[in-house]
Structures are given as structure tokens and as C-alpha cells.
Scaffold this active site. Structure first.
Site, mmCIF file in Angstrom:
data_model
loop_
_atom_site.group_PDB
_atom_site.id
_atom_site.type_symbol
_atom_site.label_atom_id
_atom_site.label_comp_id
_atom_site.label_asym_id
_atom_site.label_seq_id
_atom_site.Cartn_x
_atom_site.Cartn_y
_atom_site.Cartn_z
ATOM 1 N N SER A 142 0.875 -1.179 0.000
ATOM 2 C CA SER A 142 0.000 0.000 0.000
ATOM 3 C C SER A 142 0.911 1.228 0.000
ATOM 4 C CB SER A 142 -0.839 -0.014 1.280
ATOM 5 O OG SER A 142 -1.421 1.254 1.536
ATOM 6 N N TYR A 156 -1.214 -0.737 10.711
ATOM 7 C CA TYR A 156 -1.489 -1.121 9.310
ATOM 8 C C TYR A 156 -0.251 -0.843 8.456
ATOM 9 C CZ TYR A 156 -3.692 -1.208 4.677
ATOM 10 O OH TYR A 156 -4.007 -1.486 3.368
HETATM 11 P P1 NDP Z 1 -11.728 -5.584 0.799
HETATM 12 O O1 NDP Z 1 -12.078 -5.451 2.237
HETATM 13 O O2 NDP Z 1 -12.761 -5.208 -0.218
HETATM 14 O O3 NDP Z 1 -11.238 -7.054 0.498
HETATM 15 C C1 NDP Z 1 -10.396 -7.752 1.372
HETATM 16 C C2 NDP Z 1 -10.416 -9.210 0.991
HETATM 17 O O4 NDP Z 1 -9.572 -9.905 1.914
HETATM 18 C C3 NDP Z 1 -11.806 -9.822 1.081
HETATM 19 O O5 NDP Z 1 -12.006 -10.644 -0.030
HETATM 20 C C4 NDP Z 1 -11.745 -10.644 2.349
HETATM 21 O O6 NDP Z 1 -12.547 -11.810 2.197
HETATM 22 C C5 NDP Z 1 -10.275 -11.026 2.378
HETATM 23 N N1 NDP Z 1 -9.810 -11.416 3.709
HETATM 24 C C6 NDP Z 1 -9.788 -10.693 4.848
HETATM 25 N N2 NDP Z 1 -9.331 -11.453 5.866
HETATM 26 C C7 NDP Z 1 -9.066 -12.680 5.348
HETATM 27 C C8 NDP Z 1 -8.587 -13.896 5.869
HETATM 28 N N3 NDP Z 1 -8.269 -14.041 7.170
HETATM 29 N N4 NDP Z 1 -8.455 -14.950 5.035
HETATM 30 C C9 NDP Z 1 -8.776 -14.847 3.735
HETATM 31 N N5 NDP Z 1 -9.236 -13.730 3.173
HETATM 32 C C10 NDP Z 1 -9.379 -12.658 3.976
HETATM 33 O O7 NDP Z 1 -10.403 -4.720 0.612
HETATM 34 P P2 NDP Z 1 -9.463 -4.432 -0.651
HETATM 35 O O8 NDP Z 1 -9.921 -5.153 -1.835
HETATM 36 O O9 NDP Z 1 -9.294 -2.982 -0.730
HETATM 37 O O10 NDP Z 1 -8.083 -5.035 -0.113
HETATM 38 C C11 NDP Z 1 -7.282 -5.927 -0.830
HETATM 39 C C12 NDP Z 1 -5.829 -5.657 -0.509
HETATM 40 O O11 NDP Z 1 -5.437 -4.411 -1.049
HETATM 41 C C13 NDP Z 1 -5.511 -5.596 0.991
HETATM 42 O O12 NDP Z 1 -4.290 -6.268 1.237
HETATM 43 C C14 NDP Z 1 -5.363 -4.110 1.241
HETATM 44 O O13 NDP Z 1 -4.549 -3.842 2.347
HETATM 45 C C15 NDP Z 1 -4.738 -3.665 -0.061
HETATM 46 N N6 NDP Z 1 -4.868 -2.255 -0.359
HETATM 47 C C16 NDP Z 1 -6.101 -1.694 -0.517
HETATM 48 C C17 NDP Z 1 -6.226 -0.333 -0.739
HETATM 49 C C18 NDP Z 1 -7.541 0.337 -0.837
HETATM 50 O O14 NDP Z 1 -7.586 1.575 -0.778
HETATM 51 N N7 NDP Z 1 -8.649 -0.374 -1.002
HETATM 52 C C19 NDP Z 1 -5.038 0.519 -0.884
HETATM 53 C C20 NDP Z 1 -3.789 -0.176 -0.708
HETATM 54 C C21 NDP Z 1 -3.720 -1.514 -0.472
HETATM 55 P P3 NDP Z 1 -13.354 -12.587 3.350
HETATM 56 O O15 NDP Z 1 -13.839 -11.549 4.324
HETATM 57 O O16 NDP Z 1 -14.445 -13.267 2.579
HETATM 58 O O17 NDP Z 1 -12.361 -13.545 3.932
#
Ligand code: NDP
Length: 248
Positions: A142, A156
Site C-alpha cells: 500500500s 497497518y
Molecule cells: P476488501 O475489504 O474489499 O477485500 C479484502 C479481501 O480480503 C476480502 O475478499 C476478504 O474476504 C479477504 N480477507 C480478509 N481477511 C481474510 C482472511 N483471514 N483470510 C482470507 N481472506 C481474507 O479490501 P481491498 O480489496 O481494498 O483489499 C485488498 C488488498 O489491497 C488488501 O491487502 C489491502 O490492504 C490492499 N490495499 C487496498 C487499498 C484500498 O484503498 N482499497 C489501498 C492499498 C492496499 P473474506 O472476508 O471473505 O475472507
């Protein structure tokens, strides 16, 4: 092989946000996608939508904080499609709060999902990739993995700095074995991530920040596709992308 078509791509956190958008884009470009996350109902719905558009997808309930689950995700991909070309370590959580709030359980959770989840993903694919001298590991850090903002994002940021360190060390170690490593550093992207704070003050600050700046999850999906589609002798190591007007 230097295109996306026919590659087997495992994506963690594919049940929403960046992971879901990436799965849709890569499947539309002919990849066989393997979807991991905890919410199996969402993954199955996505897999069936991909299948009805003529694509190939497999949904596997996965908690990335469980090493057994990550091993099972990769083994399921190999059983169904015969190989893993790309792993996108995308699953992550962002429960923001000032350190003085002592949300220690959330610190533990961020370490488990954002750091250990990435390490378990690497552990699950690395032996096969070393053996075949081929593969691509894509990790989601990020902009918070490049800078620490004053206020609510310290832990974070620490997890995302760790992803940067892990990626950089891995790249240096395995490039000689034909394995590519890419790290993404996105700014504010529309997804469910912003809903993850239990602290009311941090939650409202994050939501108004995202409302001002967020860009679509497709922007990250396109960056991931760009990294994958390069010829095998070209590794896109780092991509930073922000909403144009975002300073942090
Ligand atoms: P979302 O919250 O939309 O998606 C997060 C995903 O991670 C979900 O599919 C969730 O699925 C999954 N997840 C969370 N915990 C677990 C777990 N223990 N095991 C398996 N899956 C898990 O967020 P984003 O799409 O934005 O995030 C995706 C990545 O991008 C992250 O690493 C985030 O830090 C990074 N990121 C995002 C930014 C943003 O602004 N959106 C900016 C920079 C980086 P489920 O709950 O079904 O398990």
C-alpha cells in the site's frame, strides 16, 4: 508463455474489492482463476458468473491466517488445473485506530492476515515454483507501506512495510530461479476495506478520505494484468498507483 491466457492465477481475498476485480479481469483475458477467501458464498457466486461468461474459476474457502488453508488453496489449484503460474497475495484488513486506543487484538489480526497470510502464501507456492523454475508472486502492500501517516494507521503501515521487505528479499533470492516478484502500492481504492475500523473516530476520518479520493478497483486489476502479461524475462517489481489528486 508470456500472456495471461491459460495461466493459472490464485487470488486471495477474491470475495470483494481488488481481488474480485482482478479475478474478473484476468478471467476475461483467459486466465484460469482460483479464488480464496473466507466467504465461500461470495466466491461461488463469482466463480459461477465467470463460468457463465465462458471462463474457468474455482472457489476455495480459505483463511489466509491458517497455513493449512493456504496449502489447501494451492493444492486445490494444482489438482484442478495442474499448476500454479501466479499467486496474488491480496487478502488484507485495515482496522485503523490510534495506538493509544490499545486495540491489541486488532494489531494481532493485522499481523496474522496482512503479514503471516502473505508468508503462508509464499510457503505454499515456492517449492513448486522453484522446482519448475517458473512462477510469479504478486503481493499487495500500500502507499501506507511506503510512508506512515500521523494518526490512525501505524500498525497497518507496519504490516504493509513488512510486505515491502518480504517482497524485496524474496525478489533478490528467487529471481535467479526464474520466479518474478511484484509488489503493488495502491492509494485509496474503492472496496470494503474502509469499513474495517471498530474505532468510530478513525472510521469516519477514513470514510471521508476515501469519499474524496477513491478510484475504482479495476485500476489495480489492470496494473496486475500489466505485470503478468510481460515476457518471462521482464519482472515488474514495483507499481505505485494513486488517485491523481491524492497526496499521501
Ligand atoms: P476488501 O475489504 O474489499 O477485500 C479484502 C479481501 O480480503 C476480502 O475478499 C476478504 O474476504 C479477504 N480477507 C480478509 N481477511 C481474510 C482472511 N483471514 N483470510 C482470507 N481472506 C481474507 O479490501 P481491498 O480489496 O481494498 O483489499 C485488498 C488488498 O489491497 C488488501 O491487502 C489491502 O490492504 C490492499 N490495499 C487496498 C487499498 C484500498 O484503498 N482499497 C489501498 C492499498 C492496499 P473474506 O472476508 O471473505 O475472507
Amino acid at each position: 508463455m508470456n500472456s495471461i491466457a491459460e495461466k493459472v492465477v490464485v487470488i486471495t481475498g477474491a470475495s470483494s474489492g481488488l481481488g474480485e476485480a482482478t479475478a474478473r479481469l484476468l478471467a476475461a483475458r483467459g486466465a484460469k482463476v482460483v479464488l480464496g477467501a473466507r466467504r465461500l458464498d461470495r466466491l461461488e457466486k463469482l466463480a459461477s458468473e465467470i463460468a457463465s461468461s465462458g471462463g474457468d474459476a474455482l472457489a476455495v474457502a480459505t483463511d489466509v491466517a491458517s497455513r493449512d488453508d493456504m496449502e489447501n488453496l494451492i493444492q486445490s489449484a494444482v489438482q484442478k488445473f495442474g499448476k500454479v503460474d501466479v499467486l496474488v497475495n491480496n487478502a488484507g484488513i485495515m482496522p485503523m485506530a490510534a495506538m493509544s486506543k490499545l486495540k491489541v487484538e486488532e494489531w494481532d489480526l493485522m499481523i496474522d492476515v496482512n503479514i503471516k497470510g502473505v508468508l503462508y502464501g509464499i510457503a505454499a507456492v515456492l517449492p513448486g515454483m522453484l522446482n519448475s523454475k517458473h512462477g510469479h508472486i504478486i503481493n499487495l502492500s500500500s502507499v501506507a507501506g511506503l510512508r506512515v501517516s500521523a494518526g490512525v494507521g501505524t500498525v497497518y503501515s507496519a504490516t504493509k512495510f513488512a510486505v515491502k521487505a518480504i517482497s524485496e528479499g524474496l525478489r533478490a533470492e528467487v529471481g535467479g530461479y526464474g520466479i518474478r516478484v511484484t509488489t503493488l502500492y495502491p492509494g485509496a481504492v474503492a472496496s470494503e476495506l474502509v469499513n474495517g475500523s471498530s474505532d468510530a473516530e478513525a472510521s469516519s476520518a477514513m470514510k471521508s478520505f476515501y469519499e474524496n479520493y477513491e478510484i475504482s478497483a479495476d485500476s489495480v486489476a489492470r496494473a496486475i494484468a500489466f505485470a503478468i502479461e510481460q515476457p518471462e524475462d521482464v519482472a515488474i517489481n514495483e507499481i505505485t498507483l494513486r488517485p491523481t489528486s491524492q497526496e499521501f
